[in-house]
Write a protein that holds these residues in place. Sequence first.
Motif, PDB file in Angstrom:
ATOM      1  N   ASP A 175       7.550  46.666  17.016  1.00  0.00           N
ATOM      2  CA  ASP A 175       6.839  45.469  16.568  1.00  0.00           C
ATOM      3  C   ASP A 175       7.865  44.389  16.209  1.00  0.00           C
ATOM      4  OD1 ASP A 175       5.326  43.509  15.412  1.00  0.00           O
ATOM      5  OD2 ASP A 175       4.501  44.762  13.810  1.00  0.00           O
ATOM      6  N   PRO A 176       8.003  43.335  17.018  1.00  0.00           N
ATOM      7  CA  PRO A 176       8.992  42.295  16.727  1.00  0.00           C
ATOM      8  C   PRO A 176       8.784  41.623  15.375  1.00  0.00           C
ATOM      9  CG  PRO A 176       8.162  42.088  18.973  1.00  0.00           C
ATOM     10  CD  PRO A 176       7.295  43.094  18.293  1.00  0.00           C
ATOM     11  N   ALA A 177       7.549  41.551  14.916  1.00  0.00           N
ATOM     12  CA  ALA A 177       7.287  40.921  13.618  1.00  0.00           C
ATOM     13  C   ALA A 177       7.829  41.777  12.473  1.00  0.00           C
ATOM     14  CB  ALA A 177       5.789  40.691  13.442  1.00  0.00           C
ATOM     15  N   ARG A 178       7.812  43.082  12.634  1.00  0.00           N
ATOM     16  CA  ARG A 178       8.325  43.974  11.601  1.00  0.00           C
ATOM     17  C   ARG A 178       9.840  44.065  11.639  1.00  0.00           C
ATOM     18  NH1 ARG A 178       6.598  50.406  10.769  1.00  0.00           N
ATOM     19  NH2 ARG A 178       8.257  50.918   9.255  1.00  0.00           N
ATOM     20  N   TRP A 179      10.417  43.947  12.838  1.00  0.00           N
ATOM     21  CA  TRP A 179      11.860  44.084  12.995  1.00  0.00           C
ATOM     22  C   TRP A 179      12.419  42.847  13.718  1.00  0.00           C
ATOM     23  CZ3 TRP A 179       8.902  48.576  14.706  1.00  0.00           C
ATOM     24  CH2 TRP A 179       8.838  49.598  13.739  1.00  0.00           C
ATOM     25  N   PRO A 180      12.356  41.670  13.082  1.00  0.00           N
ATOM     26  CA  PRO A 180      12.730  40.428  13.773  1.00  0.00           C
ATOM     27  C   PRO A 180      14.208  40.334  14.144  1.00  0.00           C
ATOM     28  CG  PRO A 180      12.338  40.022  11.430  1.00  0.00           C
ATOM     29  CD  PRO A 180      11.869  41.414  11.712  1.00  0.00           C
ATOM     30  N   ARG A 181      15.092  40.876  13.314  1.00  0.00           N
ATOM     31  CA  ARG A 181      16.512  40.819  13.655  1.00  0.00           C
ATOM     32  C   ARG A 181      16.804  41.667  14.877  1.00  0.00           C
ATOM     33  NH1 ARG A 181      19.805  41.117   7.861  1.00  0.00           N
ATOM     34  NH2 ARG A 181      19.074  39.091   7.058  1.00  0.00           N
ATOM     35  N   LEU A 182      16.157  42.807  14.966  1.00  0.00           N
ATOM     36  CA  LEU A 182      16.352  43.645  16.148  1.00  0.00           C
ATOM     37  C   LEU A 182      15.736  42.998  17.386  1.00  0.00           C
ATOM     38  CD1 LEU A 182      15.782  47.266  14.798  1.00  0.00           C
ATOM     39  CD2 LEU A 182      17.947  46.072  15.230  1.00  0.00           C
ATOM     40  N   ALA A 183      14.618  42.317  17.202  1.00  0.00           N
ATOM     41  CA  ALA A 183      14.011  41.605  18.335  1.00  0.00           C
ATOM     42  C   ALA A 183      14.962  40.537  18.861  1.00  0.00           C
ATOM     43  CB  ALA A 183      12.680  40.988  17.922  1.00  0.00           C
ATOM     44  N   ALA A 184      15.608  39.810  17.940  1.00  0.00           N
ATOM     45  CA  ALA A 184      16.573  38.793  18.347  1.00  0.00           C
ATOM     46  C   ALA A 184      17.796  39.436  19.000  1.00  0.00           C
ATOM     47  CB  ALA A 184      16.995  37.965  17.139  1.00  0.00           C
ATOM     48  N   HIS A 185      18.196  40.579  18.483  1.00  0.00           N
ATOM     49  CA  HIS A 185      19.335  41.287  19.065  1.00  0.00           C
ATOM     50  C   HIS A 185      19.023  41.711  20.504  1.00  0.00           C
ATOM     51  CE1 HIS A 185      22.925  43.846  19.183  1.00  0.00           C
ATOM     52  NE2 HIS A 185      22.170  44.683  19.860  1.00  0.00           N
ATOM     53  N   GLY A 186      17.842  42.285  20.688  1.00  0.00           N
ATOM     54  CA  GLY A 186      17.452  42.698  22.029  1.00  0.00           C
ATOM     55  C   GLY A 186      17.422  41.532  22.999  1.00  0.00           C
ATOM     56  N   ALA A 187      16.927  40.381  22.535  1.00  0.00           N
ATOM     57  CA  ALA A 187      16.867  39.197  23.394  1.00  0.00           C
ATOM     58  C   ALA A 187      18.268  38.719  23.758  1.00  0.00           C
ATOM     59  CB  ALA A 187      16.087  38.090  22.692  1.00  0.00           C
ATOM     60  N   ALA A 188      19.197  38.757  22.801  1.00  0.00           N
ATOM     61  CA  ALA A 188      20.576  38.343  23.084  1.00  0.00           C
ATOM     62  C   ALA A 188      21.217  39.259  24.120  1.00  0.00           C
ATOM     63  CB  ALA A 188      21.390  38.325  21.790  1.00  0.00           C
ATOM     64  N   CYS A 189      20.962  40.551  23.991  1.00  0.00           N
ATOM     65  CA  CYS A 189      21.510  41.494  24.970  1.00  0.00           C
ATOM     66  C   CYS A 189      20.964  41.217  26.361  1.00  0.00           C
ATOM     67  CB  CYS A 189      21.184  42.924  24.553  1.00  0.00           C
ATOM     68  SG  CYS A 189      22.097  43.520  23.112  1.00  0.00           S
ATOM     69  N   GLU A 190      19.656  41.066  26.469  1.00  0.00           N
ATOM     70  CA  GLU A 190      19.048  40.881  27.789  1.00  0.00           C
ATOM     71  C   GLU A 190      19.455  39.558  28.424  1.00  0.00           C
ATOM     72  OE1 GLU A 190      17.777  43.331  29.255  1.00  0.00           O
ATOM     73  OE2 GLU A 190      17.743  44.601  27.476  1.00  0.00           O
ATOM     74  N   ALA A 191      19.860  38.587  27.595  1.00  0.00           N
ATOM     75  CA  ALA A 191      20.314  37.300  28.131  1.00  0.00           C
ATOM     76  C   ALA A 191      21.762  37.355  28.616  1.00  0.00           C
ATOM     77  CB  ALA A 191      20.168  36.216  27.065  1.00  0.00           C
ATOM     78  N   HIS A 192      22.484  38.387  28.236  1.00  0.00           N
ATOM     79  CA  HIS A 192      23.887  38.507  28.628  1.00  0.00           C
ATOM     80  C   HIS A 192      23.959  38.948  30.095  1.00  0.00           C
ATOM     81  CE1 HIS A 192      28.015  39.981  28.805  1.00  0.00           C
ATOM     82  NE2 HIS A 192      28.252  39.400  27.637  1.00  0.00           N
ATOM     83  N   PRO A 193      24.808  38.329  30.904  1.00  0.00           N
ATOM     84  CA  PRO A 193      24.825  38.652  32.343  1.00  0.00           C
ATOM     85  C   PRO A 193      25.157  40.100  32.663  1.00  0.00           C
ATOM     86  CG  PRO A 193      26.671  37.210  31.733  1.00  0.00           C
ATOM     87  CD  PRO A 193      25.728  37.226  30.584  1.00  0.00           C
ATOM     88  N   ASP A 194      25.962  40.754  31.829  1.00  0.00           N
ATOM     89  CA  ASP A 194      26.318  42.137  32.129  1.00  0.00           C
ATOM     90  C   ASP A 194      25.198  43.112  31.794  1.00  0.00           C
ATOM     91  OD1 ASP A 194      28.886  41.750  33.224  1.00  0.00           O
ATOM     92  OD2 ASP A 194      29.708  41.423  31.229  1.00  0.00           O
ATOM     93  N   PHE A 195      24.285  42.722  30.936  1.00  0.00           N
ATOM     94  CA  PHE A 195      23.062  43.492  30.726  1.00  0.00           C
ATOM     95  C   PHE A 195      22.074  43.191  31.852  1.00  0.00           C
ATOM     96  CE2 PHE A 195      24.778  43.821  26.501  1.00  0.00           C
ATOM     97  CZ  PHE A 195      24.205  44.948  25.928  1.00  0.00           C
ATOM     98  N   ALA A 196      21.918  41.916  32.163  1.00  0.00           N
ATOM     99  CA  ALA A 196      20.935  41.498  33.169  1.00  0.00           C
ATOM    100  C   ALA A 196      21.240  42.068  34.547  1.00  0.00           C
ATOM    101  CB  ALA A 196      20.874  39.974  33.231  1.00  0.00           C
ATOM    102  N   ALA A 197      22.499  42.388  34.800  1.00  0.00           N
ATOM    103  CA  ALA A 197      22.897  42.882  36.123  1.00  0.00           C
ATOM    104  C   ALA A 197      22.533  44.338  36.346  1.00  0.00           C
ATOM    105  CB  ALA A 197      24.399  42.699  36.312  1.00  0.00           C
ATOM    106  N   VAL A 198      22.193  45.064  35.272  1.00  0.00           N
ATOM    107  CA  VAL A 198      21.907  46.495  35.406  1.00  0.00           C
ATOM    108  C   VAL A 198      20.559  46.805  34.755  1.00  0.00           C
ATOM    109  CG1 VAL A 198      24.267  47.286  35.696  1.00  0.00           C
ATOM    110  CG2 VAL A 198      23.421  46.917  33.390  1.00  0.00           C
ATOM    111  N   VAL A 199      19.512  46.334  35.400  1.00  0.00           N
ATOM    112  CA  VAL A 199      18.152  46.481  34.892  1.00  0.00           C
ATOM    113  C   VAL A 199      17.301  47.191  35.934  1.00  0.00           C
ATOM    114  CG1 VAL A 199      16.058  45.265  34.187  1.00  0.00           C
ATOM    115  CG2 VAL A 199      18.283  44.439  33.428  1.00  0.00           C
ATOM    116  N   GLN A 200      16.478  48.100  35.468  1.00  0.00           N
ATOM    117  CA  GLN A 200      15.511  48.770  36.330  1.00  0.00           C
ATOM    118  C   GLN A 200      14.231  48.997  35.525  1.00  0.00           C
ATOM    119  OE1 GLN A 200      16.866  52.435  38.115  1.00  0.00           O
ATOM    120  NE2 GLN A 200      14.786  53.199  38.410  1.00  0.00           N
TER     121      GLN A 200
END
Length: 209
Positions: A175-200
């Motif tokens: 639940d992003p509302a319950r864990w907002p810092r982790l939600a932001a962390h996850g978004a930062a990771c997925e925006a990074h090109p080295d994360f985005a390059a290895v997605v399935q």
Amino acid sequence: MILIGQYDSPFVRRVAVALRLYGMPYEHRPWSVFGDAEEIARYNPLRRVPTLVLDDGEALVESSAILDWLDEQAGPERALIAPSGPQRRATLKVCALATGMGDKAVSLIYEQVVHGRGTPAWVERCRTQIAGVLDALEASRGEGTWWFGERPTHADIAVGCVLRFIGEALPGVFDPARWPRLAAHGAACEAHPDFAAVVQPFHVTPPKG
């Protein structure tokens, strides 16, 4: 090097992200632990992923052991973890919590998809453990883009990969509302090109028989 395993596994993906951050080229073989078990067994008798096959034929197994070897190759100045001291211990603790949470998520998936059941006590225990880890990680997460400074570490990678896995494999658990810092962390990771390059996208096919 050859990295064996599919990127929808958070354990395979954390190795792949580290390889990319280190600039270490590798061949990817997206073998399934069910559909390609015999192929995997040629390198890993556990028939598990990730497995990393080195250029000399040696096979490394289990994500933490693989990352330890990669850190050694990168050297202490480039390694994605401090060489010693409190920050190293803190990084390892975050990694252990994140990967343990990933194990519990996999247990839930196996319970529901592979075994075709949902034992209430087991499901509740796993969900409680996952929520407890999320609470602990949320409390320890600072305001910066990355956990321990200006660049991602193994802690960032482990948490980011497991968060995506839980979000796709177990909808409604995070639940992003319950864990907002982790939600932001996850978004930062997925925006990074080295994360985005290895997605399935997550997908599991139960074993036959």
